[in-house]
Write a protein that holds these residues in place. Structure first.
Motif, PDB file in Angstrom:
ATOM      1  N   ALA A   1       0.917  -1.198  -0.067  1.00  0.00           N
ATOM      2  CA  ALA A   1      -0.050   0.111   0.136  1.00  0.00           C
ATOM      3  C   ALA A   1       0.927   1.220  -0.135  1.00  0.00           C
ATOM      4  CB  ALA A   1      -0.953  -0.073   1.119  1.00  0.00           C
ATOM      5  N   ALA A   2       1.927   1.234   0.713  1.00  0.00           N
ATOM      6  CA  ALA A   2       3.067   2.440   0.742  1.00  0.00           C
ATOM      7  C   ALA A   2       3.437   2.432  -0.684  1.00  0.00           C
ATOM      8  CB  ALA A   2       4.041   2.092   1.590  1.00  0.00           C
ATOM      9  N   ILE A   3       3.633   1.653  -1.230  1.00  0.00           N
ATOM     10  CA  ILE A   3       4.315   1.500  -2.621  1.00  0.00           C
ATOM     11  C   ILE A   3       3.441   2.290  -3.635  1.00  0.00           C
ATOM     12  CG2 ILE A   3       5.276   0.452  -4.552  1.00  0.00           C
ATOM     13  CD1 ILE A   3       6.624  -1.496  -2.425  1.00  0.00           C
ATOM     14  N   ARG A   4       2.168   1.956  -3.493  1.00  0.00           N
ATOM     15  CA  ARG A   4       1.091   2.336  -4.231  1.00  0.00           C
ATOM     16  C   ARG A   4       0.880   3.787  -4.203  1.00  0.00           C
ATOM     17  NH1 ARG A   4      -1.291  -2.821  -3.143  1.00  0.00           N
ATOM     18  NH2 ARG A   4      -1.076  -4.368  -4.717  1.00  0.00           N
TER      19      ARG A   4
ATOM     20  N   VAL B   1      -2.295  15.663   1.616  1.00  0.00           N
ATOM     21  CA  VAL B   1      -3.396  14.791   1.586  1.00  0.00           C
ATOM     22  C   VAL B   1      -2.790  13.196   1.720  1.00  0.00           C
ATOM     23  CG1 VAL B   1      -5.336  13.531   0.696  1.00  0.00           C
ATOM     24  CG2 VAL B   1      -5.087  16.035   0.790  1.00  0.00           C
ATOM     25  N   ALA B   2      -1.932  12.868   0.826  1.00  0.00           N
ATOM     26  CA  ALA B   2      -1.147  11.637   0.603  1.00  0.00           C
ATOM     27  C   ALA B   2      -0.368  11.297   2.155  1.00  0.00           C
ATOM     28  CB  ALA B   2      -0.208  11.551  -0.472  1.00  0.00           C
ATOM     29  N   GLU B   3       0.347  12.421   2.510  1.00  0.00           N
ATOM     30  CA  GLU B   3       1.164  12.268   3.647  1.00  0.00           C
ATOM     31  C   GLU B   3       0.117  11.903   5.132  1.00  0.00           C
ATOM     32  OE1 GLU B   3       3.976  11.740   6.447  1.00  0.00           O
ATOM     33  OE2 GLU B   3       4.234  11.958   4.280  1.00  0.00           O
ATOM     34  N   ALA B   4      -1.087  12.485   4.916  1.00  0.00           N
ATOM     35  CA  ALA B   4      -2.149  11.913   6.120  1.00  0.00           C
ATOM     36  C   ALA B   4      -2.609  10.650   5.916  1.00  0.00           C
ATOM     37  CB  ALA B   4      -3.328  12.944   5.891  1.00  0.00           C
ATOM     38  N   TRP B   5      -2.782  10.114   4.795  1.00  0.00           N
ATOM     39  CA  TRP B   5      -3.266   8.724   4.504  1.00  0.00           C
ATOM     40  C   TRP B   5      -2.092   7.688   4.809  1.00  0.00           C
ATOM     41  CZ3 TRP B   5      -7.784   7.318   5.172  1.00  0.00           C
ATOM     42  CH2 TRP B   5      -8.827   8.186   4.354  1.00  0.00           C
ATOM     43  N   ARG B   6      -0.884   8.237   4.522  1.00  0.00           N
ATOM     44  CA  ARG B   6       0.383   7.329   4.932  1.00  0.00           C
ATOM     45  C   ARG B   6       0.578   6.949   6.189  1.00  0.00           C
ATOM     46  NH1 ARG B   6       3.768  10.125   2.197  1.00  0.00           N
ATOM     47  NH2 ARG B   6       3.486   9.154   0.288  1.00  0.00           N
ATOM     48  N   MET B   7       0.193   8.047   7.256  1.00  0.00           N
ATOM     49  CA  MET B   7       0.059   7.812   8.723  1.00  0.00           C
ATOM     50  C   MET B   7      -0.291   6.653   8.927  1.00  0.00           C
ATOM     51  SD  MET B   7      -0.433  11.855   9.920  1.00  0.00           S
ATOM     52  CE  MET B   7      -0.178  11.159  11.597  1.00  0.00           C
TER      53      MET B   7
ATOM     54  N   GLU C   1      -3.539  11.068  20.043  1.00  0.00           N
ATOM     55  CA  GLU C   1      -4.299  12.294  19.673  1.00  0.00           C
ATOM     56  C   GLU C   1      -3.623  13.459  18.832  1.00  0.00           C
ATOM     57  OE1 GLU C   1      -5.591  14.181  23.508  1.00  0.00           O
ATOM     58  OE2 GLU C   1      -6.564  12.228  24.091  1.00  0.00           O
ATOM     59  N   ALA C   2      -2.243  13.529  18.997  1.00  0.00           N
ATOM     60  CA  ALA C   2      -1.635  14.556  18.139  1.00  0.00           C
ATOM     61  C   ALA C   2      -1.591  13.802  16.621  1.00  0.00           C
ATOM     62  CB  ALA C   2      -0.067  14.606  18.832  1.00  0.00           C
ATOM     63  N   ASP C   3      -1.356  12.561  16.353  1.00  0.00           N
ATOM     64  CA  ASP C   3      -1.414  12.144  15.157  1.00  0.00           C
ATOM     65  C   ASP C   3      -2.648  12.319  14.480  1.00  0.00           C
ATOM     66  OD1 ASP C   3       1.153  10.948  15.341  1.00  0.00           O
ATOM     67  OD2 ASP C   3       0.316   9.110  16.171  1.00  0.00           O
ATOM     68  N   TRP C   4      -3.792  12.292  15.356  1.00  0.00           N
ATOM     69  CA  TRP C   4      -5.228  12.462  14.451  1.00  0.00           C
ATOM     70  C   TRP C   4      -5.244  13.805  14.217  1.00  0.00           C
ATOM     71  CZ3 TRP C   4      -7.321   8.915  11.994  1.00  0.00           C
ATOM     72  CH2 TRP C   4      -7.356   7.493  12.588  1.00  0.00           C
TER      73      TRP C   4
ATOM     74  N   LEU D   1      -0.467   3.701   7.606  1.00  0.00           N
ATOM     75  CA  LEU D   1       0.151   2.519   7.415  1.00  0.00           C
ATOM     76  C   LEU D   1       0.986   2.078   8.397  1.00  0.00           C
ATOM     77  CD1 LEU D   1       0.612   3.118   3.538  1.00  0.00           C
ATOM     78  CD2 LEU D   1      -0.983   1.658   4.560  1.00  0.00           C
ATOM     79  N   ASP D   2       1.395   2.907   9.271  1.00  0.00           N
ATOM     80  CA  ASP D   2       2.234   2.766  10.445  1.00  0.00           C
ATOM     81  C   ASP D   2       1.501   1.953  11.622  1.00  0.00           C
ATOM     82  OD1 ASP D   2       3.707   2.894  13.009  1.00  0.00           O
ATOM     83  OD2 ASP D   2       4.500   4.541  12.725  1.00  0.00           O
ATOM     84  N   PRO D   3       2.136   0.768  11.709  1.00  0.00           N
ATOM     85  CA  PRO D   3       1.282  -0.320  12.576  1.00  0.00           C
ATOM     86  C   PRO D   3       1.072   0.429  14.185  1.00  0.00           C
ATOM     87  CG  PRO D   3       3.590  -1.070  12.198  1.00  0.00           C
ATOM     88  CD  PRO D   3       3.458   0.321  11.467  1.00  0.00           C
ATOM     89  N   ALA D   4       1.777   1.335  14.464  1.00  0.00           N
ATOM     90  CA  ALA D   4       1.635   1.742  15.945  1.00  0.00           C
ATOM     91  C   ALA D   4       0.265   2.619  16.097  1.00  0.00           C
ATOM     92  CB  ALA D   4       2.572   2.764  16.301  1.00  0.00           C
ATOM     93  N   PRO D   5      -0.528   2.545  17.345  1.00  0.00           N
ATOM     94  CA  PRO D   5      -1.629   3.250  17.271  1.00  0.00           C
ATOM     95  C   PRO D   5      -1.509   4.590  17.129  1.00  0.00           C
ATOM     96  CG  PRO D   5      -1.483   1.630  19.044  1.00  0.00           C
ATOM     97  CD  PRO D   5      -0.146   1.716  18.399  1.00  0.00           C
TER      98      PRO D   5
END
Length: 237
Positions: free
Chosen positions: A68-71, A110-116, A125-128, A118-122
């Protein structure tokens, strides 16, 4: 509720719409939102919603995070001009609009937001909050607006998180996104929102705010309740 026919209510008659018809229809509520844009802008609005939807499907439907990260990186690079676009209908339509550097920057955010995701870590609040800020640039992209529109930026953040909560089959992530939307919604006043333009973004943000203020976690399917609320805002603001 059935999806409207391809040319109704979009009713696009510009040259760029020919390529748009080669991709699947946008799901509700997007055709309803696009119908409230000026006819000359409908193809652009549809294209921007489709780009975000493509990224959402790439991430949320992924079985393998690495693939998914590659695509996602491939689409980001093609849309931001990092490499030449192949003969893909969506990319060719994007290029036909000559979107420019600012639009490419919005797509990158927008792409960078969706990429977040793909990180398996939960997500924290700051991430959201970062996700909302990044994906919320979709509103700036659609409106072709500069960076200084605080109302547009704030509405975009809330919508981005609300729609994420609506789309994500992962209940814990959906609840995290929705909690962040509730936190961000406090700065948006209805009187200001009703004057926000373009109108489809006012309607999208209003639909999100209705659920967020009621603490009502949205369902994935567009409901009759949401349709009636959207209709009411379209008529009365």
């Amino acid at each position: 509720m059935s999806t409207p026919a391809k040319d109704d209510p979009l009713n696009r008659d510009d040259a760029a719409s020919a390529d748009a018809r080669t991709v699947p229809d946008l799901p509700l509520p997007f055709p309803l939102l696009i119908a409230h844009a000026p006819r000359r802008d409908r193809a652009w609005h549809a294209l921007c919603w489709r780009i975000d939807g493509l990224m959402a499907r790439t991430v949320l439907g992924a079985k393998e995070g690495a693939m998914a990260a590659i695509r996602l990186a491939w689409w980001e690079e093609a849309l931001t001009g990092a490499h030449s676009a192949p003969n893909d209908p969506l990319l060719q339509e994007w290029l036909a609009f000559s979107p420019g550097i600012h639009a490419g920057d919005c797509v990158g955010r927008v792409a960078e937001a969706w990429r977040m995701l793909l990180d398996p870590a939960p997500m924290s609040e700051a991430d959201w909050r970062r996700f909302g800020e990044g994906r919320g640039r979709l509103f700036t992209l659609i409106a072709r607006s500069g960076e200084g529109n605080d109302v547009l930026n704030g509405a975009g953040k809330v919508w981005a998180l609300w729609d994420m909560a609506r789309r994500d089959p992962d209940r814990a992530r959906a609840e995290g996104a929705f909690a962040a939307a509730i936190e961000m919604a406090g700065t948006i006043e209805d009187g200001i929102l009703s004057r926000m333009r373009p109108k489809p973004l006012m309607l999208a943000a209003g639909m999100a705010l209705d659920d967020v203020r009621a603490c009502h976690l949205p369902a994935a399917d567009f409901s009759l309740r949401q349709y009636l609320r959207l209709l009411r805002r379209a008529i009365f603001g």
